[in-house]
Scaffold this active site. Structure first.
Site, short mmCIF file in Angstrom:
data_model
loop_
_atom_site.label_atom_id
_atom_site.label_comp_id
_atom_site.label_asym_id
_atom_site.label_seq_id
_atom_site.Cartn_x
_atom_site.Cartn_y
_atom_site.Cartn_z
N THR A 13 -6.98 0.19 8.55
CA THR A 13 -6.34 1.23 7.75
C THR A 13 -6.21 0.76 6.30
O THR A 13 -6.09 -0.43 6.02
CB THR A 13 -4.95 1.60 8.29
OG1 THR A 13 -4.07 0.47 8.20
CG2 THR A 13 -5.04 2.05 9.74
N SER A 15 -8.48 0.69 3.89
CA SER A 15 -9.54 -0.30 3.68
C SER A 15 -10.55 0.08 2.61
O SER A 15 -11.68 -0.41 2.59
CB SER A 15 -10.26 -0.57 5.00
OG SER A 15 -10.66 0.62 5.65
N ILE A 19 -7.25 -6.06 0.08
CA ILE A 19 -7.29 -6.84 1.31
C ILE A 19 -7.99 -6.06 2.42
O ILE A 19 -8.79 -6.61 3.18
CB ILE A 19 -5.87 -7.24 1.75
CG1 ILE A 19 -5.27 -8.24 0.74
CG2 ILE A 19 -5.87 -7.85 3.15
CD1 ILE A 19 -3.82 -8.57 0.99
N TYR A 154 10.39 -3.09 0.03
CA TYR A 154 9.12 -3.58 0.56
C TYR A 154 9.36 -4.73 1.54
O TYR A 154 8.81 -4.74 2.65
CB TYR A 154 8.23 -4.05 -0.59
CG TYR A 154 6.97 -4.76 -0.15
CD1 TYR A 154 5.90 -4.03 0.37
CD2 TYR A 154 6.83 -6.14 -0.27
CE1 TYR A 154 4.73 -4.67 0.78
CE2 TYR A 154 5.66 -6.78 0.14
CZ TYR A 154 4.63 -6.05 0.66
OH TYR A 154 3.48 -6.68 1.06
#
Length: 264
Positions: A13, A15, A19, A154
């Site tokens: 997910t 992507s 990263i 976060y």
């Protein structure tokens, strides 16, 4: 170590960049059919084109869906009913003074960083356990353990993700399916570069800005530099492999020694 994921299908997910894109590329190099996910068809198509340029023989499936919503997650499952490797990479972050974080922002971070992963795990884990093989991974953060003062919303969301990981690992116990979290340290992505310049002088050249950021805001790092996305991807590819069959329920660190702990 040679990792062969030929015949396996992986969904990563978020992507289309950063990263997630590095993970998708790494899995494709290992032979997996890789589903590239993003919110828009154009963004996904561009990411698929870049991946195929890097791995010409890659089998790539575009999955344009906002998996942070119930509707988007359902669409992703409709487009890709079964996966062998689920990498819950999608996540958002930004700096915000703690007392200025609104209820709406707290809810948004929980929806995107936690519930999106929960929904997809619920959707795909039963098929994995029925087949007796599967890999579920959550891309967490050093912020899950060392809550950053500049973005506690976060940090809290990533702490919750570690608990989600451990809980689903117990659900999958004894099935042949492993469930793990990867604790990523400060990593060089476009979003992180923007974040660095929120905290240091924007007039500084990047290499100097990076050093100032690490020295002043991440002094615990033993690596003393930002991690490259590919370095996170190497761990994800290993955890996706048959060789990692005895690693489950773990929070595996790729943090450059940032978290000051002798335990993983």
């Amino acid at each position: 170590m040679h990792v062969d994921l030929t015949g396996r299908t992986a969904l990563v997910t978020g992507s289309t960049q950063g990263i997630g894109a590095a993970i998708a590329t790494g899995l494709a190099r290992a032979g997996a059919t890789v589903a590239v996910n993003g919110r828009t068809p154009d963004g996904v198509a561009a990411a698929v084109k870049r991946l195929r340029a890097e791995v010409p023989d890659a089998e790539v499936v575009p999955v344009a869906a906002d998996v942070a919503s119930e509707e988007g997650a359902a669409l992703a499952v409709e487009l890709l009913p079964d996966v062998d490797v689920l990498v819950n990479n999608l996540g958002i972050f930004e700096s915000r003074p703690a007392l200025e974080i609104t209820d709406e922002e707290w809810r948004r971070y929980f929806e995107v960083n936690v519930l999106a992963a929960v929904r997809l795990t619920r959707a795909y884990l039963p098929g994995m356990t029925a087949r007796g093989w599967g890999r579920v991974q959550y891309i967490a953060s050093d912020s899950a353990v060392v809550t950053p003062a500049e973005m506690i919303h976060y940090g809290v969301s990533k702490t919750a993700l570690l608990a989600v990981n451990r809980g689903f690992a117990k659900e999958a116990a004894g099935t042949g399916v492993t469930v793990n979290a990867v604790i990523a340290g400060p990593t060089r992505t476009g979003g992180v570069e923007d974040f660095v310049y929120e905290l240091v002088d924007r007039d500084l050249p990047w290499e100097e800005a990076q050093r100032v950021f690490m020295r002043e805001h991440r002094p615990q790092s033993l690596l003393q530099r930002l991690i490259e996305p590919e370095e996170i991807a190497h761990m994800v590819v290993y955890l996706s492999s048959p060789q990692a069959s005895a690693t489950t329920g773990g929070a595996v660190r790729v943090d450059g020694g940032y978290v000051d702990s002798i335990l993983p």
